[in-house]
Design a protein around this motif. Structure first.
Motif: not given
Length: 251
Positions: A52-53, A152-159, A191-192
């Motif tokens: 499913l993930y 952008e700036g201190e943004s992060k990619t979703p874990s 995560n799912l």
């Protein structure tokens, strides 16, 4: 140019995207017989979650590109170089959605609308999720003069998205190594759940933006994961039946 409300586009999306999303939801709900949806089980993982993930995150990429195309007609969904950063840049400020079931926003309405980044939802009335939190992308010119995309700036990619890529591309270390490393455990409930909420937000935002008053007021196929069942008010029922009566007369 602002995104236009269009019944044909709404119906097309509902048929080709939302119905598939609901099928994925139904499969996820079946797993609740074995693993309860709660904070204590967020690290629980399984082959069913793995399947499913990957399906949900793949659909996120598909939906994101479709939304980017609607927001910017020059965006090419089939371009293999269009990754999540590129399509997210196109949609991050273009789509808004309301809280709860679908609602048609009248001009001047005081009802709050949320951006994709700030929207929160609650899975099965148990787990609060904000999957796109602090994710912003900017364009920049690199040293060679080409335009690129970056956080952008201190943004992060979703874990949960980073973990998806680890599961997808590096589920284990190279076959034949004595000590095999695995990312299999990243296909877990936590995560799912985030992936499902991220996909739900994108789907909701698309339909909220393109649906007409009739499309949204008559829509009944709500999410079973994120929309808590409730009774309609008399005002809502009056509006619903009035809308259906108009449709009947037109036919």
């Amino acid at each position: 140019m602002p995104i236009q409300r269009d019944t044909k586009r709404f119906s097309f999306f509902e048929k080709n995207y939302w119905k598939y999303y609901r099928e994925l939801e139904n499969e996820f709900l079946q797993t609740r017989r074995y693993v309860e949806f709660c904070e204590d089980n967020k690290k629980a993982y399984s082959i069913e979650f793995l399947k499913l993930y990957q399906a949900v995150c793949s659909e996120i990429d598909v939906i994101g590109k479709a939304m980017a195309k609607l927001a910017n007609d020059s965006f090419e969904p089939d371009d293999r170089n269009n990754n999540i950063q590129k399509w997210w840049y196109e949609i991050q400020d273009e789509y808004l959605l309301t809280e709860g079931p679908f609602t048609y926003m009248n001009p001047g309405s005081s009802q709050k609308r949320f951006g994709l980044i700030e929207y929160k939802c609650v899975l099965a009335d148990e787990i609060e999720l904000q999957p796109w939190k602090n994710y912003r992308i900017e364009r920049y010119k690199n040293k060679k003069g080409y335009m690129g995309y970056r956080l952008e700036g201190e943004s992060k990619t979703p874990s949960w998205w980073s973990d998806y890529n680890k599961v997808k591309h590096h589920r284990t270390s190279s076959i034949g190594e004595e000590e095999t490393q695995t990312n299999y455990s990243k296909a877990n409930l936590g995560n799912l759940s985030n992936a499902f909420s991220a996909l739900y937000i994108l789907e909701r935002a698309f339909m909220d933006m393109v649906g007409t008053r009739d499309d949204l007021s008559c829509f009944m196929d709500h999410s079973s994961l994120f929309v808590k069942p409730r009774r309609y008010t008399w005002e809502e029922m009056d509006e619903l039946f009035a809308s259906e009566a108009v449709k009947s007369r037109v036919k």
